[in-house]
Design an enzyme around this catalytic site. Sequence first.
Site, PDB file in Angstrom:
ATOM      1  N   LYS A  26     -37.110  13.337  10.882  1.00  0.00           N
ATOM      2  CA  LYS A  26     -36.636  12.851   9.641  1.00  0.00           C
ATOM      3  C   LYS A  26     -37.862  13.512   8.784  1.00  0.00           C
ATOM      4  CE  LYS A  26     -35.224   8.502   9.625  1.00  0.00           C
ATOM      5  NZ  LYS A  26     -35.426   7.198   9.683  1.00  0.00           N
ATOM      6  N   ARG A  96     -39.958   4.136   6.885  1.00  0.00           N
ATOM      7  CA  ARG A  96     -39.024   4.661   7.763  1.00  0.00           C
ATOM      8  C   ARG A  96     -39.626   5.281   8.946  1.00  0.00           C
ATOM      9  NH1 ARG A  96     -35.897   9.012   3.996  1.00  0.00           N
ATOM     10  NH2 ARG A  96     -34.115   8.405   5.528  1.00  0.00           N
ATOM     11  N   GLY A 105     -33.220   3.093  19.027  1.00  0.00           N
ATOM     12  CA  GLY A 105     -34.123   1.989  19.315  1.00  0.00           C
ATOM     13  C   GLY A 105     -35.126   1.566  18.451  1.00  0.00           C
ATOM     14  N   MET A 107     -37.831   1.112  15.078  1.00  0.00           N
ATOM     15  CA  MET A 107     -37.571  -0.296  13.800  1.00  0.00           C
ATOM     16  C   MET A 107     -36.515   0.321  12.981  1.00  0.00           C
ATOM     17  SD  MET A 107     -40.638  -0.990  11.262  1.00  0.00           S
ATOM     18  CE  MET A 107     -39.766  -0.134   9.953  1.00  0.00           C
ATOM     19  N   ARG A 352     -29.952  16.069   9.136  1.00  0.00           N
ATOM     20  CA  ARG A 352     -30.441  16.580  10.586  1.00  0.00           C
ATOM     21  C   ARG A 352     -29.180  17.149  11.287  1.00  0.00           C
ATOM     22  NH1 ARG A 352     -30.553  10.320  12.296  1.00  0.00           N
ATOM     23  NH2 ARG A 352     -28.367   9.802  11.493  1.00  0.00           N
ATOM     24  N   HIS A 468     -22.325   2.151  14.071  1.00  0.00           N
ATOM     25  CA  HIS A 468     -23.185   2.382  15.153  1.00  0.00           C
ATOM     26  C   HIS A 468     -22.343   2.631  16.060  1.00  0.00           C
ATOM     27  CE1 HIS A 468     -25.652   0.527  18.918  1.00  0.00           C
ATOM     28  NE2 HIS A 468     -26.337   1.198  17.987  1.00  0.00           N
ATOM     29  N   ARG A 574     -13.886  21.726  53.423  1.00  0.00           N
ATOM     30  CA  ARG A 574     -14.362  20.832  54.509  1.00  0.00           C
ATOM     31  C   ARG A 574     -13.181  20.695  55.328  1.00  0.00           C
ATOM     32  NH1 ARG A 574     -15.855  17.981  49.779  1.00  0.00           N
ATOM     33  NH2 ARG A 574     -18.190  17.684  49.771  1.00  0.00           N
ATOM     34  N   ARG A 630     -15.879  25.450  56.469  1.00  0.00           N
ATOM     35  CA  ARG A 630     -16.683  24.695  57.483  1.00  0.00           C
ATOM     36  C   ARG A 630     -16.171  24.286  58.542  1.00  0.00           C
ATOM     37  NH1 ARG A 630     -20.269  19.670  55.115  1.00  0.00           N
ATOM     38  NH2 ARG A 630     -18.215  18.706  55.630  1.00  0.00           N
ATOM     39  N   SER A 777     -25.368  28.999  52.926  1.00  0.00           N
ATOM     40  CA  SER A 777     -24.789  28.175  52.030  1.00  0.00           C
ATOM     41  C   SER A 777     -25.839  27.002  52.122  1.00  0.00           C
ATOM     42  CB  SER A 777     -23.504  27.884  52.429  1.00  0.00           C
ATOM     43  OG  SER A 777     -23.262  26.854  51.019  1.00  0.00           O
ATOM     44  N   THR A 780     -27.167  21.089  49.846  1.00  0.00           N
ATOM     45  CA  THR A 780     -28.283  20.408  49.260  1.00  0.00           C
ATOM     46  C   THR A 780     -28.060  19.054  49.472  1.00  0.00           C
ATOM     47  OG1 THR A 780     -27.485  20.789  47.264  1.00  0.00           O
ATOM     48  CG2 THR A 780     -29.279  22.139  47.738  1.00  0.00           C
ATOM     49  N   ASN A 781     -27.191  18.407  49.761  1.00  0.00           N
ATOM     50  CA  ASN A 781     -27.034  16.760  49.848  1.00  0.00           C
ATOM     51  C   ASN A 781     -27.744  16.345  51.055  1.00  0.00           C
ATOM     52  OD1 ASN A 781     -25.352  16.841  47.682  1.00  0.00           O
ATOM     53  ND2 ASN A 781     -23.406  16.642  48.789  1.00  0.00           N
ATOM     54  N   ASP A 782     -27.512  17.064  52.167  1.00  0.00           N
ATOM     55  CA  ASP A 782     -28.015  16.742  53.489  1.00  0.00           C
ATOM     56  C   ASP A 782     -29.457  17.187  53.677  1.00  0.00           C
ATOM     57  OD1 ASP A 782     -26.313  15.169  54.735  1.00  0.00           O
ATOM     58  OD2 ASP A 782     -25.395  16.787  56.138  1.00  0.00           O
ATOM     59  N   CYS A 844     -23.702  24.489  48.054  1.00  0.00           N
ATOM     60  CA  CYS A 844     -22.545  23.751  47.844  1.00  0.00           C
ATOM     61  C   CYS A 844     -22.810  22.261  48.142  1.00  0.00           C
ATOM     62  CB  CYS A 844     -21.615  24.313  49.004  1.00  0.00           C
ATOM     63  SG  CYS A 844     -22.314  23.493  50.657  1.00  0.00           S
ATOM     64  N   TYR A 864     -24.270  32.303  44.139  1.00  0.00           N
ATOM     65  CA  TYR A 864     -23.254  31.493  43.505  1.00  0.00           C
ATOM     66  C   TYR A 864     -23.729  30.001  43.598  1.00  0.00           C
ATOM     67  CZ  TYR A 864     -21.680  30.484  48.264  1.00  0.00           C
ATOM     68  OH  TYR A 864     -21.603  30.042  49.551  1.00  0.00           O
TER      69      TYR A 864
HETATM   70  P1  ADP Z   1     -32.150   5.678  10.328  1.00  0.00           P
HETATM   71  O1  ADP Z   1     -33.200   6.283  10.694  1.00  0.00           O
HETATM   72  O2  ADP Z   1     -31.818   4.307  10.829  1.00  0.00           O
HETATM   73  O3  ADP Z   1     -31.188   6.296   9.641  1.00  0.00           O
HETATM   74  P2  ADP Z   1     -33.459   5.783   7.484  1.00  0.00           P
HETATM   75  O4  ADP Z   1     -34.935   5.955   7.544  1.00  0.00           O
HETATM   76  O5  ADP Z   1     -32.735   6.907   7.352  1.00  0.00           O
HETATM   77  O6  ADP Z   1     -32.963   5.075   8.771  1.00  0.00           O
HETATM   78  O7  ADP Z   1     -33.044   4.613   6.345  1.00  0.00           O
HETATM   79  C1  ADP Z   1     -31.613   4.184   6.318  1.00  0.00           C
HETATM   80  C2  ADP Z   1     -31.221   4.215   5.076  1.00  0.00           C
HETATM   81  O8  ADP Z   1     -31.892   3.729   4.063  1.00  0.00           O
HETATM   82  C3  ADP Z   1     -30.948   5.872   4.453  1.00  0.00           C
HETATM   83  O9  ADP Z   1     -29.873   6.155   4.906  1.00  0.00           O
HETATM   84  C4  ADP Z   1     -30.935   5.387   2.837  1.00  0.00           C
HETATM   85  O10 ADP Z   1     -29.746   5.028   2.456  1.00  0.00           O
HETATM   86  C5  ADP Z   1     -32.015   4.275   2.792  1.00  0.00           C
HETATM   87  N1  ADP Z   1     -33.099   4.758   2.347  1.00  0.00           N
HETATM   88  C6  ADP Z   1     -34.368   5.331   3.086  1.00  0.00           C
HETATM   89  N2  ADP Z   1     -35.425   5.658   2.272  1.00  0.00           N
HETATM   90  C7  ADP Z   1     -34.645   5.284   1.086  1.00  0.00           C
HETATM   91  C8  ADP Z   1     -35.321   5.564  -0.304  1.00  0.00           C
HETATM   92  N3  ADP Z   1     -36.464   6.177  -0.482  1.00  0.00           N
HETATM   93  N4  ADP Z   1     -34.547   5.633  -1.319  1.00  0.00           N
HETATM   94  C9  ADP Z   1     -33.298   4.909  -1.287  1.00  0.00           C
HETATM   95  N5  ADP Z   1     -32.894   4.621  -0.065  1.00  0.00           N
HETATM   96  C10 ADP Z   1     -33.574   5.077   0.942  1.00  0.00           C
HETATM   97 MG    MG Z   2     -31.026   7.853   8.346  1.00  0.00          MG
END
Ligand code: ADP
Ligand code: MG
Length: 886
Positions: A26, A96, A105, A107, A352, A468, A574, A630, A777, A780-782, A844, A864
Site C-alpha cells: 500500500k 492503515r 488478517g 488490523m 494494487r 469480503h 499401473r 508398470r 522414472s 517420488t511417492n514411495d 511419475c 519429463y
Molecule cells: P484495506 O487494506 O482493508 O483496504 P485501507 O487502508 O485501504 O484498508 O482502508 C480502507 C478504506 O478506508 C479505503 O478504501 C478508503 O476508502 C478509506 N480510507 C483510508 N485512508 C483514507 C483517507 N486518508 N481518507 C479517506 N478515506 C480513507
Molecule cells: Mg484498501
Amino acid sequence: MAKVIFSFDDKSAKKLKNKKNILGGKGANLGEMGRLGLPVPPGFTITTEVCDLFYKNKKKLPRKVLQNIESELKNIEKKTQKKFGDLKNPLLVSVRSGARISMPGMMDTILNLGLNDRTVESLKKRTSNGRFAKDSYRRFIQMYSNVVLGVEGHLFEELIDNYKLTKGVLLDTDLDESDWDGLIINFKELVKKEKKINFPQDVKEQLLGAINAVFLSWDSQRAKTYRKLNQIPDHWGTAVNVQAMVFGNMGDDCSTGVAFTRNPSTGENSFFGEFLINAQGEDVVAGTRTPQYITKKAKKDSGSKDPSMEEAMPKVYKELAKVFLKLERHYKDMQDIEFTVENNKLWMLQTRSGKRTAKAAIKIAVDMVREKLISKKEAIKRIDPNTLDTLLHPTLDEKVEKEVIASGLPASPGAASGKVVFTADEAEKLNGMMQDTILVRLETSPEDIHGMHAAKGILTARGGMTSHAAVVARGMGRPCVSGSSEITIDYELKQFKAGDVIIKEGDIITIDGGSGKVMKGLVPTVQPEISGYFSTIMKWADKFRKLKVRTNAETEVDSKTAREFGAEGIGLCRTEHMFFDEERILSVRQMILSKSKEDRNSALDKLQPHQKEDFKKIFKVMSGLPVTVRLLDPPLHEFLPKADKDIDEVARSLNLSAKEIKDRIAELHEENPMLGHRGCRLGISFPEIYEMQCRAIFEAIVELKKQKVKAAFVEIMIPLVSTESELKILRALVNKIAKEIEKENKLKLEYMVGTMIELPRAALQAKSISKHADFFSFGTNDLTQTTFGISRDDSGKFLNDYIDNKIFDVDPFVSIDQNGVGELVEIASSRGRKTNKNIKLGICGEHGGDPKSIEFCSRTGLNYVSCSPFRVPVARLAAAQAELSK
Ligand code: ADP
Ligand code: MG
Ligand code: MG
C-alpha cells in the site's frame, strides 16, 4: 539504523531496491501514484523494519521512530495547512496497515483519527456541516474502540440499530446531527463500561495507540492463520501508513468507491467497480447499503436502477477513467483501486495489482500481449499454474432440469454442491470427514477464512462483487454467489428461506458462481475443455518449455482426457487397477491362491486377454506417443477376498476347501506390506505373472499393427528395484517374451525396458542399475516414504505438528523435499547418465503436477514429468515458467 519513515513524496523511496518489502504494498504504491502526478492525500509510511524493531523492543516503538513520526506529521500539517489536534482547523488522519502483499488478517484501517470532543466542534464550524462532523466522530469512536481498545464491534451496531428502530428510520443516512450527538454519548459510555477507561481525548495518544495496534495485529490469530494458509513468512512484518483524511461523507457531491481497471471475474477490458454517494471508507464493501455501479454499461448489464457514477458524477468519472488508463500503462497490469471524491474532487487512496479469477487472468494476459503492454514471456509468468485447476473443474450440465431457488451476484465462477452449513467451524469439521459443504453466511469476515477454505462453495445474503466473500473466494478459487437478497438466513434455527423453500443445515444445494444461481439438491456437472484464450496461453507455454508433460492413466477415458489437455504420453500406467474389475478379480484370486503352477497358469491365461484388450485401447489413444507400463506392483494381499462368500467362491473354483483358502490367506499376511512381497520381488518369485503381462503388452502392439493402427511406443517399467541383479533378471525375462512374439509373428518389436527409482538404494546404485535400464522414472511417492521412513497413509497424524513446528514447510508428499529426496533424484540422475548417457529420466509421483516440484525437475534436467490428467495443463504452464526462470 536505516531510514524508518518515508513520506509519500520522498524521492529516495524511488531508488529503494525492494520497495514493497520495506514500505509494504500500500505504502509503495501510494508513493508511486504521487510520483505519477495523481492526486494522493499526503502522508507517510513507517517501514516494515520498524515492525521487527517493535517486537525486539518489547512491543514498544523505538524513540527514533517516535521523533520521526512527530516531524513527518508536521510535514502533513504544512501540506494540508491543517493542524493535528487544532481547535481552528484540525487535521484528521487515517492509520492503515500494509504488508508486502494485501493481507485480510491485518488490523482494520482507522479513519478520522484526531477527533475528540473539542476538535469535532471545530470541524463542524470549519465545514458548516454538523452532521458530517458528528458522523465522522462516531465512526472514529467505533473503529478505534474496536480495533485498538478491543470493544466488540456489534455492540455499537446494536446501539445504532435500536436507535433507528425507535426513530423509525432504516438507513444511517437518515440520522441527523443531533441523533449522532446522542449516540456519541452512548458510545463513550459503552467504552467506559466495557474497558473501564474514558475514550482517549489526547490526539497523540490516539495516533500512537493506532500505530501500535497495527504492529500488534501482525501477531494476531487472524493474521497468523492467513499467513499459514498462504505460506507467507512470519518475518515479513507490516508497514503502517498515516495519511491525511479526505472525506466522501460530506454531502452529495462526495463519494467513495472501489474499482478494477478490467473485469476481475471475466477479464473483459472495461472498468468495473462500485461506489456510494455520501459515504466513507469500507461502507462500499460492508454490504449495509447497496452500492451503485461505476459505468453505465455495468449498470445496464446488471439491471440496476440507481444511476452509475458515469451518470451521477460525469466530470469526476472522466477524470477517474483517465487515471485508470494511466495506472494500467504504468503498472502494465490490471489494477484494483480505492478512491474518494470530496466536493467533486477525486482522491486516489490505493492501487494494487488486482486479484482475479483464473479465467480473467488468462484473458487479461493474452489481451495485454495483443495490446503490446507485455511480452508473451511475461504473460506466461503472470498466471499461477495452481489456479488453472478452477478452469478444469466441471460446470453445471445444461441439459439437466434445475430447481433454482434464488439468485445473487456471480462473485466467483465455478459450480459447487454440498451440504449447507452456517458456520466456518462446521464447514471445517465436515471437511475433515470428507464431506462437501456450502458455507452460507449473511456476509463473511476474516474470521471465516478457515471455513471458506474448507467449503466447496460460498453463498452470502449481503455484499457486492467486491465484498469480503467475493474477493476472498476469487483468490481461493472457490465458487461464490454473493449478495443473494432473496434468501433470509436464520442462524438460530440453522436454516435459510428462499421464497417458500426452506433449506435446513445439512440439506444439499448447488451454487453456480458463474451465473449467480442457487439450486436445490445436487446438480450434475460436465467436464470442461481447453479452448479460446486458454489454448492460446497453453500454446505459448509449449513454445517455451523443454520438459515434456505426460500423464498417469490406466483407462481409455483418462488417456483421452489427458490427450485433450495436451499430454504427450503416459508416464505411469499401473496395471493392477485393471485387475479389480468384477469379471477378473476371481481369476486374480485364483492366480494368487493356487497351490500349483498349473492352476496359476490357467488363471493367468484367463487374465491375459483382458489385459491385452485394455492395453490395445490405451495404446490406440496414445498413438505414436510413449507409454510407460508398470508391471504388477502392489502386495498381493490387496486382491485377496475378505467376505466368506468371496472366499467360498475362490475355494470352489480351485477345488479347495474354504479352510485351505483361509490358511493360504494367513500365510500371505504381512506385517509391513509396503516393505513386503511386492514390486519386482513378485516378478522374481512368480515370473509367470510378469510374463503374462509382457505377452499382453506385446500382443496388443502386434494386433494394432495388423489393424494398421499406429500404436504407442511402449516402455516397460520394473517397479521397486534396489539391486542391479533384479533388473538384469527381469529385463532378460521381458526380452525373452519379446523374442517369442517377434518369432511367432515374424516382425520386429520396438520397446524400452527401465525401472522405477523409488528406493534410496536404487538411487545410490544408479551407476550399476542404469546398465540395464533405458529409462529411470522417479516414483517420488514411495521414494519420499522410504527416504523419510514415513508411511504416507499414517503421516496425517503428525504432519500438522511438523508444519506448526516448522520442521516441514510443506507436506513432502505434496511438494518434493528438494534437499533430501531431491538429492537422491540428483544423485541417481547424474550417476545414471554417467553409465548410460542416453538414459531417459522422468518423474511419475504425484509431485509431477506440483509447480514447485516441476521447477525442481526442470533444474535437475529430467526429460519429463507425469501427472494426473487434470493437472496436465498446470504442468505445461509450470514447465514453461520453470524454463523462463532459469
Ligand atoms: P484495506 O487494506 O482493508 O483496504 P485501507 O487502508 O485501504 O484498508 O482502508 C480502507 C478504506 O478506508 C479505503 O478504501 C478508503 O476508502 C478509506 N480510507 C483510508 N485512508 C483514507 C483517507 N486518508 N481518507 C479517506 N478515506 C480513507
Ligand atoms: Mg484498501
Ligand atoms: Mg479492510
